[in-house]
Scaffold this active site. Structure first.
Site, PDB file in Angstrom:
ATOM      1  N   VAL A  50      58.891  56.785 -12.648  1.00 47.06           N
ATOM      2  CA  VAL A  50      57.755  56.797 -11.706  1.00 47.06           C
ATOM      3  C   VAL A  50      56.495  56.430 -12.470  1.00 47.06           C
ATOM      4  O   VAL A  50      56.186  57.041 -13.488  1.00 47.06           O
ATOM      5  CB  VAL A  50      57.541  58.200 -11.087  1.00 47.06           C
ATOM      6  CG1 VAL A  50      56.368  58.183 -10.123  1.00 47.06           C
ATOM      7  CG2 VAL A  50      58.789  58.674 -10.397  1.00 47.06           C
TER       8      VAL A  50
ATOM      9  N   GLU B  37      60.694  60.205 -17.138  1.00 52.71           N
ATOM     10  CA  GLU B  37      59.260  59.942 -16.950  1.00 52.71           C
ATOM     11  C   GLU B  37      58.994  58.497 -16.532  1.00 52.71           C
ATOM     12  O   GLU B  37      58.133  58.214 -15.693  1.00 52.71           O
ATOM     13  CB  GLU B  37      58.521  60.243 -18.262  1.00 52.71           C
ATOM     14  CG  GLU B  37      57.031  60.055 -18.185  1.00 52.71           C
ATOM     15  CD  GLU B  37      56.363  61.049 -17.258  1.00 52.71           C
ATOM     16  OE1 GLU B  37      56.327  62.230 -17.584  1.00 52.71           O
ATOM     17  OE2 GLU B  37      55.894  60.631 -16.182  1.00 52.71           O
TER      18      GLU B  37
ATOM     19  N   ASP C 166      61.151  50.480  -3.088  1.00 50.99           N
ATOM     20  CA  ASP C 166      60.831  50.876  -4.462  1.00 50.99           C
ATOM     21  C   ASP C 166      59.920  52.112  -4.438  1.00 50.99           C
ATOM     22  O   ASP C 166      60.180  53.105  -5.124  1.00 50.99           O
ATOM     23  CB  ASP C 166      60.149  49.694  -5.164  1.00 50.99           C
ATOM     24  CG  ASP C 166      59.596  50.050  -6.523  1.00 50.99           C
ATOM     25  OD1 ASP C 166      60.362  49.981  -7.498  1.00 50.99           O
ATOM     26  OD2 ASP C 166      58.401  50.399  -6.615  1.00 50.99           O
TER      27      ASP C 166
ATOM     28  N   GLY D 297      55.763  53.978 -14.362  1.00 44.85           N
ATOM     29  CA  GLY D 297      55.878  53.288 -15.655  1.00 44.85           C
ATOM     30  C   GLY D 297      55.269  54.095 -16.789  1.00 44.85           C
ATOM     31  O   GLY D 297      55.803  55.123 -17.186  1.00 44.85           O
TER      32      GLY D 297
ATOM     33  N   THR E 136      64.287  44.065 -20.911  1.00 45.02           N
ATOM     34  CA  THR E 136      62.833  44.163 -21.127  1.00 45.02           C
ATOM     35  C   THR E 136      62.443  45.520 -21.717  1.00 45.02           C
ATOM     36  O   THR E 136      61.775  45.598 -22.760  1.00 45.02           O
ATOM     37  CB  THR E 136      62.092  43.959 -19.781  1.00 45.02           C
ATOM     38  OG1 THR E 136      62.548  42.738 -19.218  1.00 45.02           O
ATOM     39  CG2 THR E 136      60.595  43.924 -19.969  1.00 45.02           C
ATOM     40  N   VAL E 137      62.882  46.590 -21.061  1.00 42.83           N
ATOM     41  CA  VAL E 137      62.458  47.919 -21.514  1.00 42.83           C
ATOM     42  C   VAL E 137      63.245  48.339 -22.756  1.00 42.83           C
ATOM     43  O   VAL E 137      62.667  48.892 -23.706  1.00 42.83           O
ATOM     44  CB  VAL E 137      62.611  48.960 -20.377  1.00 42.83           C
ATOM     45  CG1 VAL E 137      62.139  50.329 -20.850  1.00 42.83           C
ATOM     46  CG2 VAL E 137      61.821  48.533 -19.140  1.00 42.83           C
TER      47      VAL E 137
ATOM     48  N   ILE F 134      52.495  55.822 -16.864  1.00 42.90           N
ATOM     49  CA  ILE F 134      51.600  56.950 -16.532  1.00 42.90           C
ATOM     50  C   ILE F 134      52.405  58.246 -16.684  1.00 42.90           C
ATOM     51  O   ILE F 134      53.416  58.414 -16.010  1.00 42.90           O
ATOM     52  CB  ILE F 134      51.085  56.853 -15.080  1.00 42.90           C
ATOM     53  CG1 ILE F 134      50.541  55.461 -14.782  1.00 42.90           C
ATOM     54  CG2 ILE F 134      50.048  57.908 -14.800  1.00 42.90           C
ATOM     55  CD1 ILE F 134      50.237  55.225 -13.307  1.00 42.90           C
TER      56      ILE F 134
ATOM     57  N   LYS G 276      60.441  56.271  -5.728  1.00 46.51           N
ATOM     58  CA  LYS G 276      59.515  56.990  -6.616  1.00 46.51           C
ATOM     59  C   LYS G 276      58.952  58.234  -5.922  1.00 46.51           C
ATOM     60  O   LYS G 276      58.768  59.279  -6.545  1.00 46.51           O
ATOM     61  CB  LYS G 276      58.380  56.059  -7.050  1.00 46.51           C
ATOM     62  CG  LYS G 276      58.873  54.895  -7.907  1.00 46.51           C
ATOM     63  CD  LYS G 276      57.795  53.843  -8.074  1.00 46.51           C
ATOM     64  CE  LYS G 276      58.259  52.689  -8.952  1.00 46.51           C
ATOM     65  NZ  LYS G 276      57.335  51.540  -8.909  1.00 46.51           N
TER      66      LYS G 276
ATOM     67  N   GLY H 251      55.907  47.249 -16.688  1.00 43.93           N
ATOM     68  CA  GLY H 251      55.732  46.437 -17.899  1.00 43.93           C
ATOM     69  C   GLY H 251      56.555  47.055 -19.011  1.00 43.93           C
ATOM     70  O   GLY H 251      56.681  48.293 -19.087  1.00 43.93           O
TER      71      GLY H 251
END
Ligand SMILES: NC(=O)c1ccc[n+]([C@@H]2O[C@H](COP(=O)([O-])OP(=O)(O)OC[C@H]3O[C@@H](n4cnc5c(N)ncnc54)[C@H](OP(=O)(O)O)[C@@H]3O)[C@@H](O)[C@H]2O)c1
Length: 439
Positions: free
Chosen positions: A133, A130, A203, A135, A22-23, A137, A207, A307
């Site tokens: 944590v 980055e 999870d 996603g 996905t990423v 932001i 983080k 996402g």
């Protein structure tokens, strides 16, 4: 997608992606769409890579051998396979081969971040994470760069979008049970393969450990951060929370002792947060991170915590930071710091009992024996006496003392389900010293 990418100019930073899921796919697409002059995607590595091949990424080497990321065609390895094994080893090998590394892997950084940062420093290479944590932001960079001039003492946040989705669904519809809301989140593809990772707080604590490292300079082992599941929260708790001027969120927080003489206090779990506070205003899948500095007060960062595309933006920003910077990486703390979960503050306890006279008096006796003061007793009308939920809120006390009192009360004969204890987090003072448990 538009035309094939132009070749990057000579001297561009050559990027190799490990993990075309996905990423990884979103990062490749973003590099292609934005075509930054500083970056050139040269290599994509994935197991059984033939399944993954796409035509529109131009002149890219497709491989299933990690060794192909360690040769002269790659300057920065982007680790996006997830999990600790073999990702952690791949990151070590990349750093040892003189590559900088960008990763979105919270488990690897939470567990091995200080060691890997030290390895990167010794190799004179970068390790950036980055996307691990929050996603999309950009909270780590904002802390490192934008808040470098403050002494940071506390981080609190809603760090797991799945839990936030579940809790805000229950908040908005009191007929929606925890299991209903979790099923919805699963149907929307919001949960980890094992939903316990989200629901039980694992999870979020990974983080939080990363935020502790970056914001507070504390090397905290994730397994030492106490976690409590949101699974015991029931719709009735939102009704009682509202009567107390609050709502419920899964909150991750860590606060360090000002003098450094006591262990930092850290925990992840459901908590009452004041209605209208920043933590309460985060709904659905959003995340928020609130950082408190001794001089600058509170700074909040919120947005999409996950996402493919938001996470890819964070990865690409790390890549550009590496391509544009010649600065050496930060030195990490070597030794792990002690951490305690003994938060001091007011507490919410929901009892579910088979009703009979004298229950409140018996509980009051237990609390008095433990030197804990009751603030209020709340009971909604119309609940069945055979399964009667009511709430006792306690004045400020240590979580360990409340736990001892609850253990003592467990032997009383009226419980239908075990009591639910939630800390009540209070609004932060307008300025100056932080109150424990302030949000
Ligand atoms: N998705 C998000 O919203 C999000 C947000 C923030 C952070 N992250 C982090 O980003 C990372 C990637 O997440 P993702 O959602 O992109 O995962 P994903 O969709 O499962 O992609 C992982 C990719 O890596 C490949 N892979 C896995 N193990 C491998 C191995 N041993 N050797 C070679 N290839 C391997 C997989 O191949 P197969 O196709 O064969 O499985 C897959 O293509 C994770 O660390 C995750 O925690 C994700």
């Amino acid at each position: 997608m538009g035309a094939l990418p132009q070749p990057a100019p000579a001297g561009a930073c050559r990027v190799g992606i490990a993990g075309f899921g996905t990423v990884g796919q979103a990062v490749a697409r973003l590099i292609r769409e934005l075509a930054p002059a500083e970056l050139q995607l040269t290599t994509i590595c994935n197991r059984a890579v033939e399944r993954k091949r796409v035509a529109d990424l131009g002149d890219v080497r497709w491989t299933d051998r990690v060794e192909d990321l360690l040769d002269g065609e790659v300057d920065v390895v982007v680790e996006l396979i997830g999990g600790r094994v073999p990702a952690e080893d791949w990151i070590r090998r990349a750093l040892d081969a003189g590559k900088s590394v960008v990763t979105a892997n919270k488990q690897v950084i939470a567990h091995a971040g200080p060691e890997l940062l030290d390895r990167a420093r010794r190799a004179g290479r970068h390790l950036r994470f980055e996307a691990a944590v929050g996603g999309g932001i950009p909270v780590l960079r904002a802390i490192e760069d934008g808040l470098a001039g403050d002494r940071l003492s506390r981080v609190a946040g809603v760090l797991n979008g799945t839990c936030n989705y579940v809790l805000t669904r229950m908040e908005g519809n009191h007929r929606c049970s925890f299991s209903d809301a979790l099923r919805e989140a699963q149907a929307l593809g919001l949960t980890e393969a094992n939903p316990a990772e989200d629901v039980d707080g694992l999870d979020a604590r990974a983080k939080l450990a990363i935020l502790a490292l970056v914001a507070l300079g504390l090397h905290v082992r994730p397994e030492e951060i106490s976690c409590r599941s949101i699974a015991a929260v029931e719709p009735i708790d939102f009704i009682y929370a509202k009567r107390l001027g609050a709502t419920i969120r899964q909150v991750a927080w860590i606060e360090r002792d000002r003098n450094g003489s006591e262990p930092a206090v850290a925990a992840v779990g459901p908590a009452l947060v004041p209605a209208g506070s920043r933590l309460a205003r985060v709904t659905g899948r959003e995340n928020v991170v609130i950082v408190s500095g001794e001089f600058g007060g509170e700074t909040a960062f919120s947005g999409h915590g996950a996402g493919g595309d938001p996470t890819a933006v964070a990865v690409l920003s790390d890549l550009l930071a590496i391509a544009r910077s010649a600065a050496p990486p930060r030195a990490p703390r070597a030794e792990p710091s002690a951490v305690s979960s003994d938060l001091v503050g007011p507490q919410y306890i929901r009892f579910t009992v088979a009703d009979r006279p004298g229950i409140i008096a018996e509980l009051a006796t237990v609390f008095a024996r433990h030197n804990v003061s009751i603030d209020a007793v709340l009971q909604e009308p119309g609940c069945p006496p055979a399964r009667l939920p009511f709430v006792i809120s306690l004045e400020s006390c240590a979580a360990s003392v409340v736990n001892r009192a609850i253990t003592a009360a467990a032997s009383l004969d009226f419980h239908v389900v075990p009591p639910l204890v939630l800390p009540i987090l209070r609004p932060a003072p307008a300025s100056g010293a932080q109150a424990p448990g302030a949000v």
